[in-house]
Design a protein around this motif. Structure first.
Motif, mmCIF file in Angstrom:
data_model
loop_
_atom_site.group_PDB
_atom_site.id
_atom_site.type_symbol
_atom_site.label_atom_id
_atom_site.label_comp_id
_atom_site.label_asym_id
_atom_site.label_seq_id
_atom_site.Cartn_x
_atom_site.Cartn_y
_atom_site.Cartn_z
ATOM 1 N N GLU A 101 0.845 -1.189 0.000
ATOM 2 C CA GLU A 101 0.000 0.000 0.000
ATOM 3 C C GLU A 101 0.882 1.241 0.000
ATOM 4 O O GLU A 101 1.920 1.283 0.656
ATOM 5 N N THR A 102 0.472 2.241 -0.764
ATOM 6 C CA THR A 102 1.251 3.462 -0.885
ATOM 7 C C THR A 102 0.345 4.638 -1.231
ATOM 8 O O THR A 102 -0.769 4.439 -1.713
ATOM 9 N N MET A 103 0.807 5.820 -0.980
ATOM 10 C CA MET A 103 0.114 7.035 -1.398
ATOM 11 C C MET A 103 0.852 7.596 -2.608
ATOM 12 O O MET A 103 2.078 7.707 -2.593
ATOM 13 N N ILE A 104 0.098 7.902 -3.666
ATOM 14 C CA ILE A 104 0.681 8.437 -4.893
ATOM 15 C C ILE A 104 -0.141 9.638 -5.323
ATOM 16 O O ILE A 104 -1.361 9.545 -5.460
ATOM 17 N N ASP A 105 0.531 10.739 -5.533
ATOM 18 C CA ASP A 105 -0.134 11.951 -6.003
ATOM 19 C C ASP A 105 0.143 12.106 -7.495
ATOM 20 O O ASP A 105 1.101 12.768 -7.891
ATOM 21 N N LEU A 106 -0.680 11.454 -8.311
ATOM 22 C CA LEU A 106 -0.496 11.558 -9.752
ATOM 23 C C LEU A 106 -0.864 12.958 -10.215
ATOM 24 O O LEU A 106 -1.853 13.534 -9.762
ATOM 25 N N PRO A 107 -0.091 13.516 -11.125
ATOM 26 C CA PRO A 107 -0.411 14.862 -11.622
ATOM 27 C C PRO A 107 -1.686 14.832 -12.459
ATOM 28 O O PRO A 107 -2.034 13.799 -13.038
ATOM 29 N N ASP A 108 -2.376 15.951 -12.505
ATOM 30 C CA ASP A 108 -3.564 16.043 -13.363
ATOM 31 C C ASP A 108 -3.087 16.285 -14.787
ATOM 32 O O ASP A 108 -3.297 17.341 -15.373
ATOM 33 N N ALA A 109 -2.410 15.287 -15.306
ATOM 34 C CA ALA A 109 -1.746 15.408 -16.596
ATOM 35 C C ALA A 109 -2.745 15.438 -17.738
ATOM 36 O O ALA A 109 -3.762 14.749 -17.716
ATOM 37 N N GLU A 110 -2.419 16.243 -18.740
ATOM 38 C CA GLU A 110 -3.209 16.256 -19.966
ATOM 39 C C GLU A 110 -2.573 15.260 -20.926
ATOM 40 O O GLU A 110 -1.417 15.401 -21.321
ATOM 41 N N MET A 111 -3.337 14.232 -21.276
ATOM 42 C CA MET A 111 -2.837 13.165 -22.126
ATOM 43 C C MET A 111 -3.728 13.055 -23.352
ATOM 44 O O MET A 111 -4.707 13.786 -23.481
ATOM 45 N N GLN A 112 -3.392 12.131 -24.238
ATOM 46 C CA GLN A 112 -4.247 11.828 -25.377
ATOM 47 C C GLN A 112 -4.646 10.373 -25.288
ATOM 48 O O GLN A 112 -3.809 9.504 -25.018
ATOM 49 N N ASP A 113 -5.939 10.118 -25.530
ATOM 50 C CA ASP A 113 -6.386 8.734 -25.536
ATOM 51 C C ASP A 113 -6.220 8.144 -26.932
ATOM 52 O O ASP A 113 -5.740 8.795 -27.854
ATOM 53 N N ALA A 114 -6.649 6.917 -27.091
ATOM 54 C CA ALA A 114 -6.460 6.195 -28.346
ATOM 55 C C ALA A 114 -7.289 6.762 -29.496
ATOM 56 O O ALA A 114 -7.084 6.393 -30.643
ATOM 57 N N SER A 115 -8.211 7.668 -29.183
ATOM 58 C CA SER A 115 -9.004 8.327 -30.227
ATOM 59 C C SER A 115 -8.504 9.750 -30.488
ATOM 60 O O SER A 115 -9.205 10.550 -31.100
ATOM 61 N N SER A 116 -7.340 10.070 -29.966
ATOM 62 C CA SER A 116 -6.713 11.397 -30.089
ATOM 63 C C SER A 116 -7.475 12.482 -29.341
ATOM 64 O O SER A 116 -7.291 13.671 -29.606
ATOM 65 N N ASN A 117 -8.329 12.099 -28.389
ATOM 66 C CA ASN A 117 -9.033 13.070 -27.562
ATOM 67 C C ASN A 117 -8.188 13.408 -26.343
ATOM 68 O O ASN A 117 -7.435 12.568 -25.846
ATOM 69 N N TRP B 186 -11.517 1.292 -20.622
ATOM 70 C CA TRP B 186 -10.091 0.948 -20.629
ATOM 71 C C TRP B 186 -9.411 1.971 -21.523
ATOM 72 O O TRP B 186 -9.512 1.936 -22.736
ATOM 73 N N HIS B 187 -8.718 2.901 -20.904
ATOM 74 C CA HIS B 187 -8.119 4.043 -21.592
ATOM 75 C C HIS B 187 -6.646 3.761 -21.906
ATOM 76 O O HIS B 187 -5.864 3.475 -20.998
ATOM 77 N N TRP B 188 -6.302 3.869 -23.171
ATOM 78 C CA TRP B 188 -4.922 3.698 -23.634
ATOM 79 C C TRP B 188 -4.375 5.101 -23.854
ATOM 80 O O TRP B 188 -4.848 5.821 -24.731
ATOM 81 N N LEU B 189 -3.373 5.481 -23.058
ATOM 82 C CA LEU B 189 -2.985 6.884 -22.970
ATOM 83 C C LEU B 189 -1.528 7.130 -23.345
ATOM 84 O O LEU B 189 -0.630 6.383 -22.958
ATOM 85 N N THR B 190 -1.318 8.232 -24.055
ATOM 86 C CA THR B 190 0.015 8.705 -24.396
ATOM 87 C C THR B 190 0.063 10.200 -24.132
ATOM 88 O O THR B 190 -0.967 10.831 -23.884
ATOM 89 N N ALA B 191 1.249 10.747 -24.150
ATOM 90 C CA ALA B 191 1.437 12.191 -23.906
ATOM 91 C C ALA B 191 2.861 12.534 -24.328
ATOM 92 O O ALA B 191 3.600 11.685 -24.830
ATOM 93 N N SER B 192 3.244 13.757 -24.082
ATOM 94 C CA SER B 192 4.615 14.168 -24.390
ATOM 95 C C SER B 192 5.571 13.404 -23.461
ATOM 96 O O SER B 192 5.182 12.982 -22.368
ATOM 97 N N PRO B 193 6.820 13.254 -23.867
ATOM 98 C CA PRO B 193 7.792 12.600 -22.984
ATOM 99 C C PRO B 193 7.883 13.258 -21.604
ATOM 100 O O PRO B 193 8.032 12.559 -20.598
ATOM 101 N N ALA B 194 7.770 14.578 -21.543
ATOM 102 C CA ALA B 194 7.857 15.270 -20.249
ATOM 103 C C ALA B 194 6.690 14.882 -19.338
ATOM 104 O O ALA B 194 6.879 14.648 -18.142
ATOM 105 N N VAL B 195 5.491 14.815 -19.892
ATOM 106 C CA VAL B 195 4.310 14.441 -19.090
ATOM 107 C C VAL B 195 4.435 12.994 -18.628
ATOM 108 O O VAL B 195 4.179 12.684 -17.459
ATOM 109 N N ILE B 196 4.835 12.109 -19.525
ATOM 110 C CA ILE B 196 5.004 10.696 -19.148
ATOM 111 C C ILE B 196 6.064 10.575 -18.056
ATOM 112 O O ILE B 196 5.891 9.840 -17.075
ATOM 113 N N SER B 197 7.141 11.323 -18.178
ATOM 114 C CA SER B 197 8.194 11.304 -17.162
ATOM 115 C C SER B 197 7.653 11.747 -15.802
ATOM 116 O O SER B 197 7.963 11.146 -14.773
#
Length: 192
Positions: free
Chosen positions: A36-52, A130-141
């Motif tokens: 168990e852990t606490m993770i504060d994921l950023p509210d990142a803007e990504m693109q889904d598999a439909s480019s949305n 089931w969301h397949w997500l990509t983003a810029s390398p900086a956001v993924i990092s």
């Protein structure tokens, strides 16, 4: 390539099952495979598999649970197996009383375009949750850093699965290849 990858995953599952080592039984020992852990994921803007545009926090209901894995579309080793497990979870989401979203986040954003993510999602018959997500390398990092996911060498990365709530930041982490039964059981921990 995606068909080959999906076929490889299905073949691997079949061979493991025939040999008495089915994925559903590999790690059936339960929550001890998770920490168990606490993770504060950023509210990142990504693109889904439909480019949305997909907001990591904003596009998932507040009471929803998530299962997150990190993968890339040209992987021929553990990624297809992890995605096969998520496919089993996708089919069984109704066993959990709260809404469940699956997030497959690329670890190869330079190559994994929304179109490639769409092909991969189609190969695993991904539902709309089931969301397949990509983003810029900086956001993924930023996401990988927040999740404490070490993928310095993407070809030899550990399988990383997170089960939890984006809203509270409470997660269970597995650095092994959990079974669908284990992931469903971990989702159940949030129902109590």
């Amino acid at each position: 390539m995606i068909f080959k990858t999906a076929t490889f995953a299905a073949l691997a599952v079949a061979l493991m099952t025939l040999g008495g080592f089915g994925l559903m039984a590999v790690n059936n020992t339960g929550p001890e495979n998770f920490s168990e852990t606490m993770i504060d994921l950023p509210d990142a803007e990504m693109q889904d598999a439909s480019s949305n545009t997909f907001r990591l926090r904003g596009d998932i209901e507040q009471d929803a649970l998530v299962v997150i894995n990190f993968s890339y579309t040209t992987c021929n080793s553990i990624c297809p197996l992890g995605n096969q497990i998520l496919q089993f979870v996708d089919v069984r989401r109704a066993e959990v009383t709260r809404p469940v979203h699956l997030l497959t986040i690329t670890i190869d954003p330079a190559s994994d375009t929304p179109e490639k993510m769409r092909s991969a999602a189609d190969a695993f018959d991904a539902s709309r949750n089931w969301h397949w997500l990509t983003a810029s390398p900086a956001v993924i990092s930023d996401i990988l850093t927040a999740a404490d996911a070490n993928v310095t060498d993407i070809e030899f990365h550990d399988p990383i699965f997170l089960v939890g709530e984006i809203s509270s930041g409470r997660y269970f982490r597995s650095l092994s290849m959990p079974s669908a039964d284990e992931l469903i059981a971990m989702l159940g921990h949030f129902d109590t």
